[in-house]
Write a protein that holds these residues in place. Structure first.
Motif, PDB file in Angstrom:
ATOM      1  N   VAL A 156       0.848  -1.193   0.000  1.00  0.00           N
ATOM      2  CA  VAL A 156       0.000   0.000   0.000  1.00  0.00           C
ATOM      3  C   VAL A 156       0.884   1.243   0.000  1.00  0.00           C
ATOM      4  O   VAL A 156       1.671   1.459   0.933  1.00  0.00           O
ATOM      5  CB  VAL A 156      -0.936   0.007   1.227  1.00  0.00           C
ATOM      6  N   THR A 157       0.754   2.027  -1.039  1.00  0.00           N
ATOM      7  CA  THR A 157       1.548   3.252  -1.156  1.00  0.00           C
ATOM      8  C   THR A 157       0.705   4.510  -1.050  1.00  0.00           C
ATOM      9  O   THR A 157       1.228   5.582  -0.741  1.00  0.00           O
ATOM     10  CB  THR A 157       2.317   3.266  -2.496  1.00  0.00           C
ATOM     11  N   ASP A 158      -0.587   4.409  -1.323  1.00  0.00           N
ATOM     12  CA  ASP A 158      -1.458   5.570  -1.203  1.00  0.00           C
ATOM     13  C   ASP A 158      -1.573   5.959   0.273  1.00  0.00           C
ATOM     14  O   ASP A 158      -1.937   5.124   1.119  1.00  0.00           O
ATOM     15  CB  ASP A 158      -2.840   5.253  -1.760  1.00  0.00           C
ATOM     16  N   PRO A 159      -1.261   7.210   0.639  1.00  0.00           N
ATOM     17  CA  PRO A 159      -1.268   7.615   2.055  1.00  0.00           C
ATOM     18  C   PRO A 159      -2.612   7.409   2.739  1.00  0.00           C
ATOM     19  O   PRO A 159      -2.665   6.963   3.895  1.00  0.00           O
ATOM     20  CB  PRO A 159      -0.888   9.101   2.002  1.00  0.00           C
ATOM     21  N   ASP A 160      -3.703   7.705   2.050  1.00  0.00           N
ATOM     22  CA  ASP A 160      -5.018   7.561   2.665  1.00  0.00           C
ATOM     23  C   ASP A 160      -5.347   6.088   2.915  1.00  0.00           C
ATOM     24  O   ASP A 160      -5.880   5.732   3.976  1.00  0.00           O
ATOM     25  CB  ASP A 160      -6.091   8.195   1.774  1.00  0.00           C
ATOM     26  N   GLU A 161      -5.026   5.231   1.942  1.00  0.00           N
ATOM     27  CA  GLU A 161      -5.302   3.816   2.145  1.00  0.00           C
ATOM     28  C   GLU A 161      -4.392   3.231   3.229  1.00  0.00           C
ATOM     29  O   GLU A 161      -4.813   2.358   3.999  1.00  0.00           O
ATOM     30  CB  GLU A 161      -5.119   3.026   0.848  1.00  0.00           C
TER      31      GLU A 161
END
Length: 220
Positions: free
Chosen positions: A118-123
């Motif tokens: 997971v690289t998306d900050p929100d996820e």
């Protein structure tokens, strides 16, 4: 994301050969086993050898999240291969009249899939929240949130719940017909997981009470 079928997948890896009568094929059964557990075991190949690690987890819909240090080899190697995740609940020791028919009452789930880093900050925050809330509901909203440095030092893997199997055994022993006449006790010794009273940190400042959400956890 397309919603998954309400029926669990049937693949060469998830199809049960022995005791297929214990299989559960509804996706809701998978969710029940995962939501009732606290620890999963993540199986991954590192340097050509299998490595199985116990870890906390959280579920959001059809995705399972696990986390650890960004330096952990198991998390770095995971996205390059299919992994196996298992969750098991021991519900009872089954005592039979014959040694052959001794068994366990259990609920278990096995998940196969290729994890995604997971690289998306929100996820990433959502995954960490899911893990925290699964272990201690309500804690995310009262504890200090992770700093940018702490987030950078943590890896979160998202594992799809597309390919999974569930196996459950319940009930008394299944002895051979002729053994029911033996003068040997048979039955089930139930196994329960319980929470004890919260133990405060010795460094806790005076006057800070046990918060309601922790008290509820201990009473569950």
């Amino acid at each position: 994301m397309t919603a998954l079928s309400p029926t669990l997948s049937s693949t060469g890896r998830t199809r049960l050969g022995r005791r297929s009568d214990r299989a559960r094929r509804d996706r809701s059964d998978l969710y029940d086993v995962l939501d009732a557990g606290l620890v999963c075991h993540l199986g991954v190949i590192v340097d050509g050898s299998p490595r199985v690690l116990p870890t906390g987890y959280g579920r959001l819909g059809d995705t399972l999240y696990v986390h650890g240090s960004s330096g952990a080899r198991s998390l770095r190697e995971g996205p390059a291969q299919d992994v196996c995740v298992t969750v098991t609940h021991l519900d009872g020791i089954v005592i039979a009249r014959s040694l052959y028919h001794h068994s366990l009452n259990y609920r278990s789930a096995v998940i196969y899939g290729r994890p995604r880093l997971v690289t998306d900050p929100d996820e990433k925050l959502a995954g960490l929240r899911a893990i925290t809330e699964h272990l201690a509901p309500g804690q995310w909203d009262v504890a200090r949130k992770p700093t940018r440095k702490e987030l950078a030092s943590s890896s979160v893997l998202a594992i799809p719940l597309e390919e999974a199997s569930v196996k459950i055994r319940q009930g008394p022993p299944g002895d051979d017909e002729e053994d029911y006449a033996l003068d040997v006790w048979a039955g089930v010794v139930p196994v329960h997981q319980v929470f004890g009273a919260p133990c405060p940190d010795p460094a806790l400042r005076p006057g800070i009470p046990v918060p309601p959400h922790i008290a509820r956890l201990a009473a569950s």
